[in-house]
Design a protein around this motif. Structure first.
Motif, PDB file in Angstrom:
ATOM      1  N   ARG A 132       1.180  -1.515   0.371  1.00  0.00           N
ATOM      2  CA  ARG A 132      -0.546  -0.309  -0.418  1.00  0.00           C
ATOM      3  C   ARG A 132       0.677   1.317  -0.087  1.00  0.00           C
ATOM      4  NH1 ARG A 132      -2.678  -3.959  -0.727  1.00  0.00           N
ATOM      5  NH2 ARG A 132      -4.371  -4.445   0.016  1.00  0.00           N
ATOM      6  N   GLU A 133       0.434   2.379  -0.824  1.00  0.00           N
ATOM      7  CA  GLU A 133       2.151   3.529  -1.006  1.00  0.00           C
ATOM      8  C   GLU A 133       0.841   4.459  -0.389  1.00  0.00           C
ATOM      9  OE1 GLU A 133       3.385   6.546  -4.230  1.00  0.00           O
ATOM     10  OE2 GLU A 133       0.936   4.885  -4.724  1.00  0.00           O
ATOM     11  N   GLY A 134       2.156   5.291  -0.036  1.00  0.00           N
ATOM     12  CA  GLY A 134       0.834   6.365   1.521  1.00  0.00           C
ATOM     13  C   GLY A 134       2.226   7.297   0.734  1.00  0.00           C
ATOM     14  N   PRO A 135       1.844   8.648   1.417  1.00  0.00           N
ATOM     15  CA  PRO A 135       2.503  10.105   0.860  1.00  0.00           C
ATOM     16  C   PRO A 135       4.267   9.697   0.835  1.00  0.00           C
ATOM     17  CG  PRO A 135       0.674  10.596   2.114  1.00  0.00           C
ATOM     18  CD  PRO A 135       0.947   9.281   2.228  1.00  0.00           C
ATOM     19  N   ASN A 136       4.461   9.100   1.562  1.00  0.00           N
ATOM     20  CA  ASN A 136       6.081   9.265   1.753  1.00  0.00           C
ATOM     21  C   ASN A 136       7.012   7.963   2.163  1.00  0.00           C
ATOM     22  OD1 ASN A 136       6.320  10.374   4.827  1.00  0.00           O
ATOM     23  ND2 ASN A 136       7.374  10.899   4.504  1.00  0.00           N
ATOM     24  N   PHE A 137       5.872   6.461   2.219  1.00  0.00           N
ATOM     25  CA  PHE A 137       6.156   5.613   2.228  1.00  0.00           C
ATOM     26  C   PHE A 137       5.481   4.401   2.321  1.00  0.00           C
ATOM     27  CE2 PHE A 137       5.530   2.418   6.620  1.00  0.00           C
ATOM     28  CZ  PHE A 137       6.846   2.323   6.786  1.00  0.00           C
ATOM     29  N   LEU A 138       5.570   3.174   2.126  1.00  0.00           N
ATOM     30  CA  LEU A 138       5.320   1.842   1.616  1.00  0.00           C
ATOM     31  C   LEU A 138       5.009   1.047   2.429  1.00  0.00           C
ATOM     32  CD1 LEU A 138       6.897   1.337  -1.894  1.00  0.00           C
ATOM     33  CD2 LEU A 138       5.170   2.169  -1.810  1.00  0.00           C
ATOM     34  N   THR A 139       3.862   0.068   2.931  1.00  0.00           N
ATOM     35  CA  THR A 139       4.011  -0.282   4.107  1.00  0.00           C
ATOM     36  C   THR A 139       2.852  -2.171   3.368  1.00  0.00           C
ATOM     37  OG1 THR A 139       2.157  -0.774   6.374  1.00  0.00           O
ATOM     38  CG2 THR A 139       1.379  -0.048   4.017  1.00  0.00           C
ATOM     39  N   ALA A 197       0.427  -2.454   9.469  1.00  0.00           N
ATOM     40  CA  ALA A 197      -0.791  -2.830  10.136  1.00  0.00           C
ATOM     41  C   ALA A 197      -2.131  -1.851  10.157  1.00  0.00           C
ATOM     42  CB  ALA A 197      -1.686  -4.304  11.050  1.00  0.00           C
ATOM     43  N   GLU A 198      -1.142  -0.978  10.310  1.00  0.00           N
ATOM     44  CA  GLU A 198      -2.567   0.239  10.879  1.00  0.00           C
ATOM     45  C   GLU A 198      -2.957   1.313   9.728  1.00  0.00           C
ATOM     46  OE1 GLU A 198      -1.164   2.312  14.024  1.00  0.00           O
ATOM     47  OE2 GLU A 198      -1.417   0.388  15.454  1.00  0.00           O
ATOM     48  N   LEU A 199      -1.825   1.096   9.319  1.00  0.00           N
ATOM     49  CA  LEU A 199      -1.403   2.270   7.817  1.00  0.00           C
ATOM     50  C   LEU A 199      -1.673   1.409   6.188  1.00  0.00           C
ATOM     51  CD1 LEU A 199       2.306   4.025   7.993  1.00  0.00           C
ATOM     52  CD2 LEU A 199       0.045   4.713   8.475  1.00  0.00           C
ATOM     53  N   ALA A 200      -2.305  -0.246   6.769  1.00  0.00           N
ATOM     54  CA  ALA A 200      -2.808  -0.733   5.124  1.00  0.00           C
ATOM     55  C   ALA A 200      -4.446  -0.305   4.845  1.00  0.00           C
ATOM     56  CB  ALA A 200      -2.197  -2.362   5.452  1.00  0.00           C
ATOM     57  N   LEU A 201      -4.684  -0.230   6.313  1.00  0.00           N
ATOM     58  CA  LEU A 201      -6.035  -0.129   6.350  1.00  0.00           C
ATOM     59  C   LEU A 201      -6.657   1.546   6.252  1.00  0.00           C
ATOM     60  CD1 LEU A 201      -7.267  -2.647   9.359  1.00  0.00           C
ATOM     61  CD2 LEU A 201      -6.553  -3.065   6.915  1.00  0.00           C
ATOM     62  N   LEU A 202      -6.034   2.325   6.395  1.00  0.00           N
ATOM     63  CA  LEU A 202      -6.372   3.813   5.777  1.00  0.00           C
ATOM     64  C   LEU A 202      -6.818   3.618   4.749  1.00  0.00           C
ATOM     65  CD1 LEU A 202      -3.355   6.233   7.534  1.00  0.00           C
ATOM     66  CD2 LEU A 202      -5.624   4.823   8.879  1.00  0.00           C
ATOM     67  N   PRO A 203      -7.578   4.667   4.603  1.00  0.00           N
ATOM     68  CA  PRO A 203      -8.427   4.735   3.092  1.00  0.00           C
ATOM     69  C   PRO A 203      -7.642   5.153   1.849  1.00  0.00           C
ATOM     70  CG  PRO A 203      -9.847   5.599   5.200  1.00  0.00           C
ATOM     71  CD  PRO A 203      -8.989   5.199   5.342  1.00  0.00           C
ATOM     72  N   GLY A 204      -6.591   6.521   2.114  1.00  0.00           N
ATOM     73  CA  GLY A 204      -5.878   6.766   1.448  1.00  0.00           C
ATOM     74  C   GLY A 204      -4.683   6.273   0.983  1.00  0.00           C
ATOM     75  N   PRO A 258      -1.084  -6.649   5.520  1.00  0.00           N
ATOM     76  CA  PRO A 258      -0.111  -8.171   6.320  1.00  0.00           C
ATOM     77  C   PRO A 258      -1.456  -9.520   6.166  1.00  0.00           C
ATOM     78  CG  PRO A 258      -1.283  -6.807   7.997  1.00  0.00           C
ATOM     79  CD  PRO A 258      -0.863  -5.810   6.721  1.00  0.00           C
ATOM     80  N   ASP A 259      -2.662  -8.381   5.525  1.00  0.00           N
ATOM     81  CA  ASP A 259      -3.520  -9.842   5.623  1.00  0.00           C
ATOM     82  C   ASP A 259      -3.527 -10.396   3.984  1.00  0.00           C
ATOM     83  OD1 ASP A 259      -4.877  -9.617   8.321  1.00  0.00           O
ATOM     84  OD2 ASP A 259      -6.314  -8.106   7.494  1.00  0.00           O
ATOM     85  N   GLU A 260      -2.821  -9.557   3.511  1.00  0.00           N
ATOM     86  CA  GLU A 260      -2.499  -9.901   2.134  1.00  0.00           C
ATOM     87  C   GLU A 260      -0.857 -10.252   1.974  1.00  0.00           C
ATOM     88  OE1 GLU A 260      -4.705  -9.891  -0.414  1.00  0.00           O
ATOM     89  OE2 GLU A 260      -6.222  -8.546   1.068  1.00  0.00           O
ATOM     90  N   CYS A 261      -0.112 -10.430   2.653  1.00  0.00           N
ATOM     91  CA  CYS A 261       1.049 -11.085   2.569  1.00  0.00           C
ATOM     92  C   CYS A 261       1.383 -12.334   2.404  1.00  0.00           C
ATOM     93  CB  CYS A 261       1.858 -10.026   3.878  1.00  0.00           C
ATOM     94  SG  CYS A 261       3.716 -10.560   3.008  1.00  0.00           S
ATOM     95  N   ILE A 262       1.775 -13.298   1.485  1.00  0.00           N
ATOM     96  CA  ILE A 262       1.752 -14.443   1.617  1.00  0.00           C
ATOM     97  C   ILE A 262       2.979 -15.468   2.024  1.00  0.00           C
ATOM     98  CG2 ILE A 262       0.027 -15.219   0.223  1.00  0.00           C
ATOM     99  CD1 ILE A 262       2.223 -15.475  -2.041  1.00  0.00           C
ATOM    100  N   ASP A 263       4.217 -14.583   2.396  1.00  0.00           N
ATOM    101  CA  ASP A 263       5.468 -14.123   3.208  1.00  0.00           C
ATOM    102  C   ASP A 263       5.773 -15.156   1.979  1.00  0.00           C
ATOM    103  OD1 ASP A 263       4.794 -13.771   5.543  1.00  0.00           O
ATOM    104  OD2 ASP A 263       3.729 -15.335   6.465  1.00  0.00           O
ATOM    105  N   CYS A 264       6.008 -14.620   1.171  1.00  0.00           N
ATOM    106  CA  CYS A 264       7.125 -15.354  -0.091  1.00  0.00           C
ATOM    107  C   CYS A 264       8.587 -14.916  -0.466  1.00  0.00           C
ATOM    108  CB  CYS A 264       6.182 -14.921  -1.285  1.00  0.00           C
ATOM    109  SG  CYS A 264       6.687 -12.963  -2.036  1.00  0.00           S
ATOM    110  N   ALA A 265       8.732 -13.600   0.719  1.00  0.00           N
ATOM    111  CA  ALA A 265      10.023 -13.201   0.514  1.00  0.00           C
ATOM    112  C   ALA A 265      10.634 -11.976  -0.397  1.00  0.00           C
ATOM    113  CB  ALA A 265      11.075 -13.646   1.454  1.00  0.00           C
ATOM    114  N   VAL A 266      10.380 -12.616  -1.958  1.00  0.00           N
ATOM    115  CA  VAL A 266      10.694 -12.186  -3.002  1.00  0.00           C
ATOM    116  C   VAL A 266      11.251 -10.468  -2.686  1.00  0.00           C
ATOM    117  CG1 VAL A 266       9.650 -13.676  -4.055  1.00  0.00           C
ATOM    118  CG2 VAL A 266       8.608 -11.552  -4.624  1.00  0.00           C
ATOM    119  N   CYS A 267      10.364  -9.523  -2.479  1.00  0.00           N
ATOM    120  CA  CYS A 267      10.109  -8.393  -2.082  1.00  0.00           C
ATOM    121  C   CYS A 267      11.312  -7.734  -1.483  1.00  0.00           C
ATOM    122  CB  CYS A 267       9.386  -7.613  -1.461  1.00  0.00           C
ATOM    123  SG  CYS A 267       8.442  -8.452   0.211  1.00  0.00           S
TER     124      CYS A 267
END
Length: 109
Positions: free
Chosen positions: A27-34, A73-80, A37-46
């Motif tokens: 998920r993308e915020g103004p100056n950070f990526l998050t 986890a908190e930031l991933a849920l923010l609407p923006g 945790p509900d979507e991550c499958i722990d593949c570690a390719v990132c």
């Protein structure tokens, strides 16, 4: 367990990691990526794709970055904070910020 983006990403927002994510958990915020945790499958390719080594498996997160698990986890849920699936240019000042530590106060929600 999930993967976590640490403070190293703040004010940089390199997006090399989103290109390789098979489940689009970033998920993308103004100056950070998050990472959602509900979507991550722990593949570690990132992990090896991040040029500032900001991504960790939750169990490998340094002690001084433990607070980032809950924050991701908190930031991933923010609407923006929308899903990001394609690489884009980092923030213009990314090179100036990439080696700095203690950047939590710089996070824009």
């Amino acid at each position: 367990m999930t993967h976590v983006v640490s403070e190293s990403c703040i004010q940089c927002k390199y997006t090399d990691c989103v290109d390789v994510c098979p489940v689009d958990c970033f998920r993308e915020g103004p100056n950070f990526l998050t990472i959602d945790p509900d979507e991550c499958i722990d593949c570690a390719v990132c992990i090896p794709e991040c040029p500032v080594n900001a991504i960790y498996a939750e169990e490998d997160l340094p002690a001084d970055q433990q607070h980032m698990t809950q924050l991701n986890a908190e930031l991933a849920l923010l609407p923006g904070w929308k899903s990001i699936t394609k690489r884009k240019a980092p923030l213009p000042s990314a090179d100036e910020w990439k080696d700095k530590t203690g950047k939590l106060a710089e996070l824009i929600r």
